[in-house]
Design an enzyme around this catalytic site. Sequence first.
Site, short mmCIF file in Angstrom:
data_model
loop_
_atom_site.label_atom_id
_atom_site.label_comp_id
_atom_site.label_asym_id
_atom_site.label_seq_id
_atom_site.Cartn_x
_atom_site.Cartn_y
_atom_site.Cartn_z
N ASP A 1 -45.08 -28.46 -26.20
CA ASP A 1 -45.43 -27.09 -26.20
C ASP A 1 -44.51 -26.49 -27.24
O ASP A 1 -43.53 -27.17 -27.85
CB ASP A 1 -45.16 -26.39 -24.81
CG ASP A 1 -43.84 -27.14 -24.32
OD1 ASP A 1 -42.84 -27.87 -24.98
OD2 ASP A 1 -43.69 -26.93 -23.11
N ASP B 1 -40.28 -24.57 -10.93
CA ASP B 1 -41.66 -24.35 -10.02
C ASP B 1 -42.66 -25.39 -10.20
O ASP B 1 -43.92 -25.14 -9.91
CB ASP B 1 -42.08 -23.00 -10.60
CG ASP B 1 -42.78 -22.96 -11.98
OD1 ASP B 1 -42.33 -23.95 -12.70
OD2 ASP B 1 -42.91 -22.02 -12.54
N HIS C 1 -43.84 -26.75 -13.03
CA HIS C 1 -44.60 -27.25 -14.08
C HIS C 1 -44.22 -28.04 -15.05
O HIS C 1 -42.94 -28.56 -15.16
CB HIS C 1 -44.49 -25.56 -15.04
CG HIS C 1 -43.31 -25.38 -15.76
ND1 HIS C 1 -42.58 -24.12 -15.65
CD2 HIS C 1 -42.73 -26.12 -16.93
CE1 HIS C 1 -41.52 -24.12 -16.23
NE2 HIS C 1 -41.56 -25.30 -17.24
N GLU D 1 -48.16 -23.56 -15.90
CA GLU D 1 -47.56 -23.03 -14.90
C GLU D 1 -48.46 -23.01 -13.41
O GLU D 1 -49.49 -23.57 -13.77
CB GLU D 1 -47.31 -21.55 -15.18
CG GLU D 1 -46.23 -21.16 -16.30
CD GLU D 1 -44.78 -21.23 -16.08
OE1 GLU D 1 -44.62 -22.09 -15.01
OE2 GLU D 1 -43.91 -20.75 -16.65
C1 GLP Z 1 -39.56 -25.72 -20.24
C2 GLP Z 1 -40.33 -26.79 -20.88
C3 GLP Z 1 -40.76 -28.04 -20.04
C4 GLP Z 1 -39.26 -28.46 -19.42
C5 GLP Z 1 -38.77 -27.43 -18.64
C6 GLP Z 1 -37.34 -27.86 -17.89
O1 GLP Z 1 -40.07 -24.77 -19.48
N1 GLP Z 1 -41.58 -26.45 -21.46
O2 GLP Z 1 -41.14 -28.89 -20.86
O3 GLP Z 1 -39.38 -29.75 -18.76
O4 GLP Z 1 -38.30 -26.37 -19.43
O5 GLP Z 1 -36.17 -27.77 -18.76
P1 GLP Z 1 -34.91 -28.30 -18.42
O6 GLP Z 1 -35.00 -29.79 -18.85
O7 GLP Z 1 -33.88 -27.55 -19.39
O8 GLP Z 1 -34.66 -27.98 -16.87
#
Ligand code: GLP
Length: 260
Positions: free
Chosen positions: A67, A136, A138, A143
Site C-alpha cells: 500500500d 482494528d 486490517h 479497513e
Molecule cells: C499500517 C499499514 C499496515 C500495517 C499497520 C500496522 O496501517 N498499512 O500494513 O500492518 O499499519 O502498523 P504497525 O506495524 O506499525 O503496528
Amino acid sequence: MEVIIQPNSEQASLLAARLVKKIIMEKKKPVLGLPTGNTPLPLYRHLVKMHREEGLDFSQVVTFNLDEYVGLSPDHPASFHYFMWKNLFSQVNIRPENVHIPDGLASDVEAYCRQYEEEIKAAGGLDIQILGLGTDGHIGFNEPTSSLKSRTRIKTLTEQTRKDNALFFGAEENVPYHAITMGIGTILEAKVCLLIAFGKKKATAIARTVEGPVTSMVPASALQFHPKAIIVVDEEAASELRLANYYQWVYDHKPEWQKV
Ligand code: GLP
C-alpha cells in the site's frame, strides 16, 4: 492456519526472516509482497544482515508493496516508498526496476490499480505476502468491512488507523485520508501469507483473526481461507488466544522436514 508463538519480537522476527530467506533461496525469481509499519522493521534488519553476512542475494528478487498513502510523493519521509528504501532496499542488492510500490501520485487511480494487479500477475504472482496487522484487524489498508474479494483500489482510512499512524506524520491532521492498497482478494492469491504481530496492543486483533469468525469486520480473518497462512506472534500478541497451548504443542511436535 499455523500459529507460531515466540517469546519476544526479536526471536519472532528472526524466524520470519528465515522463512523469507528460504523462499528467496528456493525460487529463481522470488516475488515478495511487503508491508510497512513498525512491525516488519526487525525482520528487514535480519534480511539486511543475512545479505551482508550470509550472502543472501536480492538480485533476482521482485517486490510488490501492499500500500501507499494517496497524495504523498516518494520522497516524503512518511511515504511507504521512503520507508522501504531507507529500511530495506538501499541496503541490499535489489534492482530498482524490480521494486513496485503503489504510486500515491497516480493521476488515474483506478487505471493505476488495475495496472498494479496486472504487474503482479505478469511477475508470476506473489510467492509470499508478508503482512502486519492493524489494531482494528486490517491488513494492508483494507479497513473493516472491506470486501473479502477486493482487489487493489483506493480506500478511506478509519479514524483509528489515522491515529495509529500519526507518529510518522508529526500530528494526526497531517495523515492522509486515503491510501491505495492491494485488496484482500489480491493478498489471498499469494502462495504463502505470513502475518507478523507483536505486543499487547495487537492481542485482541490476533485473537479475532485466528479464532474469531471470518468476517469483513476483521479483514485479517479472511486468512482463515488461505491454504498456507502462517501467523508469527510474540507472547504478548498471543495473550488472548484461547488455544495458545495447542499452537505451541503443534509447533514443538512438527516433523523435522517442516521446520524452518
Ligand atoms: C499500517 C499499514 C499496515 C500495517 C499497520 C500496522 O496501517 N498499512 O500494513 O500492518 O499499519 O502498523 P504497525 O506495524 O506499525 O503496528
